[in-house]
Design a protein around this motif. Structure first.
Motif, PDB file in Angstrom:
ATOM      1  N   LEU A  90       0.834  -1.199   0.000  1.00 14.21           N
ATOM      2  CA  LEU A  90       0.000   0.000   0.000  1.00 14.21           C
ATOM      3  C   LEU A  90       0.870   1.252   0.000  1.00 14.21           C
ATOM      4  O   LEU A  90       0.595   2.203  -0.738  1.00 14.21           O
ATOM      5  N   SER A  91       1.921   1.233   0.779  1.00  7.59           N
ATOM      6  CA  SER A  91       2.844   2.368   0.815  1.00  7.59           C
ATOM      7  C   SER A  91       3.489   2.582  -0.550  1.00  7.59           C
ATOM      8  O   SER A  91       3.626   3.719  -1.012  1.00  7.59           O
ATOM      9  N   GLU A  92       3.871   1.496  -1.207  1.00  7.42           N
ATOM     10  CA  GLU A  92       4.460   1.596  -2.551  1.00  7.42           C
ATOM     11  C   GLU A  92       3.482   2.226  -3.538  1.00  7.42           C
ATOM     12  O   GLU A  92       3.895   2.889  -4.484  1.00  7.42           O
ATOM     13  N   LEU A  93       2.196   2.011  -3.311  1.00  6.01           N
ATOM     14  CA  LEU A  93       1.153   2.577  -4.175  1.00  6.01           C
ATOM     15  C   LEU A  93       0.787   4.007  -3.775  1.00  6.01           C
ATOM     16  O   LEU A  93      -0.102   4.607  -4.375  1.00  6.01           O
ATOM     17  N   GLY A  94       1.448   4.542  -2.759  1.00  4.67           N
ATOM     18  CA  GLY A  94       1.137   5.895  -2.302  1.00  4.67           C
ATOM     19  C   GLY A  94      -0.166   5.969  -1.538  1.00  4.67           C
ATOM     20  O   GLY A  94      -0.845   6.996  -1.546  1.00  4.67           O
ATOM     21  N   VAL A  95      -0.519   4.888  -0.859  1.00  4.77           N
ATOM     22  CA  VAL A  95      -1.772   4.797  -0.109  1.00  4.77           C
ATOM     23  C   VAL A  95      -1.479   4.990   1.375  1.00  4.77           C
ATOM     24  O   VAL A  95      -0.550   4.398   1.911  1.00  4.77           O
ATOM     25  N   SER A  96      -2.274   5.827   2.036  1.00  2.94           N
ATOM     26  CA  SER A  96      -2.154   6.022   3.478  1.00  2.94           C
ATOM     27  C   SER A  96      -2.826   4.871   4.198  1.00  2.94           C
ATOM     28  O   SER A  96      -3.869   4.375   3.764  1.00  2.94           O
ATOM     29  N   TYR A  97      -2.237   4.469   5.301  1.00 10.77           N
ATOM     30  CA  TYR A  97      -2.791   3.397   6.130  1.00 10.77           C
ATOM     31  C   TYR A  97      -3.218   4.000   7.463  1.00 10.77           C
ATOM     32  O   TYR A  97      -2.446   4.690   8.115  1.00 10.77           O
ATOM     33  N   LEU A  98      -4.454   3.747   7.857  1.00 13.11           N
ATOM     34  CA  LEU A  98      -4.997   4.316   9.078  1.00 13.11           C
ATOM     35  C   LEU A  98      -5.520   3.206   9.994  1.00 13.11           C
ATOM     36  O   LEU A  98      -6.620   2.689   9.792  1.00 13.11           O
ATOM     37  N   PRO A  99      -4.723   2.805  10.990  1.00 15.29           N
ATOM     38  CA  PRO A  99      -5.218   1.818  11.954  1.00 15.29           C
ATOM     39  C   PRO A  99      -6.084   2.502  12.997  1.00 15.29           C
ATOM     40  O   PRO A  99      -5.691   3.505  13.581  1.00 15.29           O
ATOM     41  N   LEU A 100      -7.280   1.999  13.197  1.00  9.92           N
ATOM     42  CA  LEU A 100      -8.187   2.520  14.206  1.00  9.92           C
ATOM     43  C   LEU A 100      -8.522   1.407  15.198  1.00  9.92           C
ATOM     44  O   LEU A 100      -8.263   0.234  14.927  1.00  9.92           O
ATOM     45  N   ASP A 101      -9.111   1.770  16.297  1.00 15.26           N
ATOM     46  CA  ASP A 101      -9.596   0.808  17.272  1.00 15.26           C
ATOM     47  C   ASP A 101     -11.057   1.140  17.507  1.00 15.26           C
ATOM     48  O   ASP A 101     -11.403   1.871  18.421  1.00 15.26           O
ATOM     49  N   ILE A 102     -11.905   0.616  16.644  1.00 18.67           N
ATOM     50  CA  ILE A 102     -13.325   0.947  16.669  1.00 18.67           C
ATOM     51  C   ILE A 102     -14.073  -0.066  17.527  1.00 18.67           C
ATOM     52  O   ILE A 102     -13.855  -1.274  17.409  1.00 18.67           O
ATOM     53  N   THR A 103     -14.944   0.437  18.365  1.00 20.67           N
ATOM     54  CA  THR A 103     -15.837  -0.409  19.150  1.00 20.67           C
ATOM     55  C   THR A 103     -17.210  -0.322  18.513  1.00 20.67           C
ATOM     56  O   THR A 103     -17.748   0.768  18.333  1.00 20.67           O
ATOM     57  N   SER A 104     -17.764  -1.472  18.177  1.00 20.96           N
ATOM     58  CA  SER A 104     -19.069  -1.522  17.528  1.00 20.96           C
ATOM     59  C   SER A 104     -20.141  -1.931  18.522  1.00 20.96           C
ATOM     60  O   SER A 104     -19.892  -2.736  19.422  1.00 20.96           O
ATOM     61  N   ILE A 105     -21.343  -1.424  18.320  1.00 20.73           N
ATOM     62  CA  ILE A 105     -22.461  -1.860  19.160  1.00 20.73           C
ATOM     63  C   ILE A 105     -22.929  -3.262  18.753  1.00 20.73           C
ATOM     64  O   ILE A 105     -23.634  -3.910  19.502  1.00 20.73           O
ATOM     65  N   ALA A 106     -22.521  -3.710  17.563  1.00 19.97           N
ATOM     66  CA  ALA A 106     -22.893  -5.038  17.068  1.00 19.97           C
ATOM     67  C   ALA A 106     -21.664  -5.689  16.424  1.00 19.97           C
ATOM     68  O   ALA A 106     -21.612  -5.851  15.208  1.00 19.97           O
ATOM     69  N   PRO A 107     -20.656  -6.059  17.220  1.00 20.78           N
ATOM     70  CA  PRO A 107     -19.401  -6.556  16.654  1.00 20.78           C
ATOM     71  C   PRO A 107     -19.545  -7.832  15.824  1.00 20.78           C
ATOM     72  O   PRO A 107     -18.733  -8.074  14.930  1.00 20.78           O
ATOM     73  N   ALA A 108     -20.566  -8.622  16.076  1.00 23.73           N
ATOM     74  CA  ALA A 108     -20.758  -9.842  15.288  1.00 23.73           C
ATOM     75  C   ALA A 108     -21.195  -9.511  13.855  1.00 23.73           C
ATOM     76  O   ALA A 108     -21.045 -10.342  12.955  1.00 23.73           O
ATOM     77  N   TYR A 109     -21.728  -8.320  13.663  1.00 20.44           N
ATOM     78  CA  TYR A 109     -22.152  -7.862  12.340  1.00 20.44           C
ATOM     79  C   TYR A 109     -21.037  -6.973  11.795  1.00 20.44           C
ATOM     80  O   TYR A 109     -20.978  -5.781  12.037  1.00 20.44           O
ATOM     81  N   GLY A 110     -20.104  -7.583  11.060  1.00 19.93           N
ATOM     82  CA  GLY A 110     -18.888  -6.912  10.613  1.00 19.93           C
ATOM     83  C   GLY A 110     -19.092  -5.625   9.846  1.00 19.93           C
ATOM     84  O   GLY A 110     -18.245  -4.735   9.886  1.00 19.93           O
ATOM     85  N   VAL A 111     -20.207  -5.491   9.165  1.00 20.15           N
ATOM     86  CA  VAL A 111     -20.472  -4.293   8.366  1.00 20.15           C
ATOM     87  C   VAL A 111     -20.497  -3.038   9.243  1.00 20.15           C
ATOM     88  O   VAL A 111     -20.197  -1.946   8.772  1.00 20.15           O
ATOM     89  N   THR A 112     -20.809  -3.185  10.514  1.00 21.85           N
ATOM     90  CA  THR A 112     -20.863  -2.006  11.381  1.00 21.85           C
ATOM     91  C   THR A 112     -19.507  -1.321  11.460  1.00 21.85           C
ATOM     92  O   THR A 112     -19.444  -0.094  11.578  1.00 21.85           O
ATOM     93  N   PHE A 113     -18.426  -2.084  11.369  1.00 17.93           N
ATOM     94  CA  PHE A 113     -17.097  -1.477  11.434  1.00 17.93           C
ATOM     95  C   PHE A 113     -16.855  -0.575  10.222  1.00 17.93           C
ATOM     96  O   PHE A 113     -16.193   0.445  10.328  1.00 17.93           O
ATOM     97  N   LYS A 114     -17.416  -0.948   9.082  1.00 15.57           N
ATOM     98  CA  LYS A 114     -17.294  -0.111   7.890  1.00 15.57           C
ATOM     99  C   LYS A 114     -18.049   1.208   8.087  1.00 15.57           C
ATOM    100  O   LYS A 114     -17.561   2.270   7.707  1.00 15.57           O
ATOM    101  N   ILE A 115     -19.210   1.125   8.699  1.00 16.39           N
ATOM    102  CA  ILE A 115     -20.003   2.332   8.936  1.00 16.39           C
ATOM    103  C   ILE A 115     -19.257   3.283   9.865  1.00 16.39           C
ATOM    104  O   ILE A 115     -19.146   4.482   9.599  1.00 16.39           O
ATOM    105  N   TYR A 116     -18.725   2.744  10.952  1.00 12.20           N
ATOM    106  CA  TYR A 116     -17.959   3.574  11.884  1.00 12.20           C
ATOM    107  C   TYR A 116     -16.694   4.124  11.233  1.00 12.20           C
ATOM    108  O   TYR A 116     -16.314   5.278  11.462  1.00 12.20           O
ATOM    109  N   ALA A 117     -16.022   3.305  10.433  1.00 15.29           N
ATOM    110  CA  ALA A 117     -14.795   3.754   9.760  1.00 15.29           C
ATOM    111  C   ALA A 117     -15.106   4.877   8.773  1.00 15.29           C
ATOM    112  O   ALA A 117     -14.360   5.854   8.675  1.00 15.29           O
ATOM    113  N   ALA A 118     -16.208   4.748   8.044  1.00 20.64           N
ATOM    114  CA  ALA A 118     -16.603   5.800   7.106  1.00 20.64           C
ATOM    115  C   ALA A 118     -16.892   7.102   7.849  1.00 20.64           C
ATOM    116  O   ALA A 118     -16.498   8.183   7.399  1.00 20.64           O
TER     117      ALA A 118
END
Length: 167
Positions: A84-112
């Protein structure tokens, strides 16, 4: 006092690093691209998506891209981060807590939402990692504030009342 200062100093350094990352080499009037990468298939898809943007997106090929890792226990491997770095892409590690962690899509919503808060771009494309670019996209909003594309196949979502997944 020393412990408190070190704690605050660490937080300050972290915030400054994140602000530098999210500046996204862009300014107002720009477009920022973001997507999720997690260990396994999503990190492979993220690389392919970023490669396709860089190769086929035409005038948008050099837009700033941020790959977000929303969960500590699913970080992409070092080889993925290097590519990703070679492609000039920034990497952003977050530590998101979801209200519904079993439903993985929630992490995308919080990340967005986190990306939207931090980005300086005036337009944001938050993409699924299984997307590929084969040519220059049309990114005009034609007066709309938001655009979304429906999926081709409805799986776990609902179409509203009467749908078996509505509950």
């Amino acid at each position: 006092l020393g412990v408190e200062w070190r704690k605050n100093n660490s937080i300050s350094k972290f915030v400054n690093r994140i602000e530098d990352e999210i500046a996204l080499r862009s300014d107002n009037g720009s477009i920022g691209i973001a997507l999720i990468a997690e260990s396994g298939v999503l990190e492979k898809q993220a690389i392919l998506l970023c490669e396709s943007i860089r190769k086929f997106a035409g005038k948008y090929a050099n837009l700033p891209i941020t790959v977000i890792s929303p969960r500590i226990d699913r970080r992409p491997c070092s080889a993925t981060r290097l590519r990703l770095s070679e492609l000039g892409v920034s990497y952003l590690p977050l530590d998101i807590t979801s209200i519904a962690p079993a439903y993985g899509v929630t992490f995308k919503i919080y990340a967005a939402a986190a990306f939207e808060r931090l980005s300086t771009a005036s337009k944001i494309l938050f993409l699924d990692s299984d997307l590929l670019f084969s040519g220059e996209p049309d990114l005009e909003l034609y007066g709309a504030d938001v655009m979304a594309r429906p999926v081709d196949v409805k799986g776990m979502c609902t179409t509203g009342s009467g749908d078996s997944n509505d509950q």
